[in-house]
Write an enzyme that holds these catalytic residues in place. Structure first.
Site, PDB file in Angstrom:
ATOM      1  N   SER A   1       0.832  -1.205   0.000  1.00  0.00           N
ATOM      2  CA  SER A   1       0.000   0.000   0.000  1.00  0.00           C
ATOM      3  C   SER A   1       0.867   1.255   0.000  1.00  0.00           C
ATOM      4  CB  SER A   1      -0.910   0.025   1.231  1.00  0.00           C
ATOM      5  OG  SER A   1      -1.748  -1.101   1.248  1.00  0.00           O
TER       6      SER A   1
ATOM      7  N   ARG B   1       0.669   7.984   6.100  1.00  0.00           N
ATOM      8  CA  ARG B   1      -0.240   7.125   6.865  1.00  0.00           C
ATOM      9  C   ARG B   1      -1.670   7.660   6.831  1.00  0.00           C
ATOM     10  NH1 ARG B   1      -0.204   2.551   9.559  1.00  0.00           N
ATOM     11  NH2 ARG B   1       2.036   2.389   9.241  1.00  0.00           N
TER      12      ARG B   1
ATOM     13  N   HIS C   1      -2.986   6.527   3.610  1.00  0.00           N
ATOM     14  CA  HIS C   1      -3.234   5.085   3.741  1.00  0.00           C
ATOM     15  C   HIS C   1      -4.569   4.822   4.438  1.00  0.00           C
ATOM     16  CE1 HIS C   1      -2.580   1.201   5.984  1.00  0.00           C
ATOM     17  NE2 HIS C   1      -2.285   0.815   4.779  1.00  0.00           N
TER      18      HIS C   1
END
Lengths: 220, 220
Positions: free
Chosen positions: A27, A50, A53
Site C-alpha cells: 500500500s 499514513r 493510507h
C-alpha cells in the site's frame, strides 16, 4: 482465506496472495508511486503517507499543516511518558495503546463521563468542550487529539488563552461543515506544536492515524 | 465555551453560537445546499448525507452503491433484533450501540480475540478474515460491517459461496490500495443486501456512519 481468483458474474478477479504485513508495505509503495515528484518534508512524510493510507484521500498532502518541530516535539513528549486526551471514543479505539504504553503513556476520552455530560448541560456547551475543561482541570500536560468536535478545539484555544492549559501538542483534525475550518484556523495561530488538517476534512480515523504514525516513526 | 468572537493575529473569527443539536441540523442544511439539484433516492438519502457529514467528502454521492431494498431489509433485520459483526474496534466504538440495543441487537468485533489471532497465524491469513470465520461458525445471522480489511470482505464472499454464512446484509466499506476495490466488486455480485462504497475510499468512520444512519432513519 486463500489467495488466487474468485469468479463473479463470469469475471475472474485476481487477488495477490500476500501475507498481512506485505499488504501494508505494498500500500505504501502505491502511495509513493502516486505521489510521484511531490516533495514532502522527510519528518512529516510518514505522517502524511499514513493519513493517505487511512483515507485513500490524497487531499491530505495539501491539507496537513505542521508547526515547526511539531513532529519531534510531540515524539519527545511521548518518549517522556505523555498521555493523550481525545474527544472521540473512535480515535481512542484506533490509537495503538500498546505502542504508547511502551513509553508510559495512555489515552483518555472523557466524552462518556457523567460529570462531563452534566457540565455540558449546565453550560449549554457540547460534551466535547466540557471534556477539554475536565482535562485542563487535571493540571497535567497532555497531547490533545481532536478528531470530531470543533467545539473541543475552540474550548482548548480559550483555555490556552486564559493560561489554564498548556498542551505538549495539538492534533487538530475535526471534520465537518459548521465552525470546523474556523476552529482549525484558530490553532494555526498558537505557539503550541500542532498538526492540523486545514479545511473541512479530518475525522477520528485521521486523528488515530496521525498518532500511530508518530509512534511508528519512533519505533523505526 | 462562549460563542461570539475570538481574536487571533488581529483577525476576529466569528463563531455562530449554537446549541449542540443545532450544529448537526445546520451541517445537514449545508450539505443539502451543496448537493443542489443532485437527485438522491429518498430511502438512500439519509445514509449518503450522513456519510458526507462524517467525511466532508462529496465523492460518496457517486461511490455508495445500494442493492435493491438494502436499506429497508437491513432496517427490518435490526428491528427483529439483528446483531452486527464488524472487522474494526473503531467502527464498534462509533456505532450507536444504545440505539441498536432498543431492538435487542449488539455489536461484536472479534479482532482482539486470542482464538482469532491463533487461527490467522495458523492459516497465514489476516485476523480480519479469521474473525469472519469465527462469526460464521456461530451459526447466527448477522449484519456484517467491514470498514477496514478487504480480506474480511473476500473471506465473507467465500463463506457465502460455500453456504457457510447467510448474512442479513453487508456494509462493505474497507479503505485502501491493495485488493480493496476488487473485494468490493465481489460483493456487488452477490444476492445478499449490500451497501458498498465503490473504489478505494471508505473506513471505519464511514462504516459507523452508515449503521447509525440506518438506525436514526428508523427512529424518525
Amino acid at each position: 482465506m486463500q489467495g488466487g481468483g474468485c469468479v463473479v458474474d463470469n469475471v475472474t478477479l485476481q487477488f495477490q496472495e500476500m501475507r498481512p504485513h506485505e499488504i501494508e508495505k505494498k500500500s505504501f509503495e502505491i502511495i509513493e508511486k502516486e505521489l510521484g515528484d511531490t516533495k514532502l518534508d522527510p519528518v512529516q512524510e510518514p505522517i502524511i503517507k499514513r493519513v493517505i493510507h487511512t483515507t485513500a484521500d490524497f487531499d491530505y498532502v495539501e491539507n496537513l499543516c505542521f508547526s515547526k518541530g511539531a513532529v519531534t516535539t510531540m515524539q519527545d513528549a511521548i518518549r517522556s511518558g505523555a498521555c493523550i486526551v481525545t474527544d472521540t471514543q473512535m480515535a481512542k479505539a484506533g490509537i495503538n495503546k500498546k505502542e504508547l504504553a511502551k513509553y508510559g503513556g495512555e489515552v483518555f476520552c472523557f466524552m462518556g463521563d457523567e460529570d462531563v455530560a452534566a457540565a455540558a448541560k449546565k453550560n449549554g456547551s457540547t460534551r466535547a468542550a466540557a471534556s477539554m475543561e475536565k482535562a485542563a482541570a487535571m493540571g497535567q500536560k497532555f497531547i490533545f487529539v481532536v478528531g470530531n468536535a470543533p467545539t473541543a478545539l475552540i474550548q482548548l484555544y480559550e483555555l490556552m488563552q486564559k493560561g489554564r492549559v498548556s498542551p505538549w501538542g495539538i492534533i487538530g483534525v475535526p471534520v465537518g461543515f459548521v465552525n470546523v475550518t474556523e476552529a482549525k484556523e484558530l490553532i494555526l495561530g498558537v505557539e503550541v506544536p500542532y498538526i492540523v488538517a486545514k479545511g473541512r476534512k479530518g475525522g477520528s480515523n485521521v486523528a488515530a492515524a496521525i498518532c500511530n504514525a508518530l509512534l511508528y516513526a519512533m519505533a523505526d
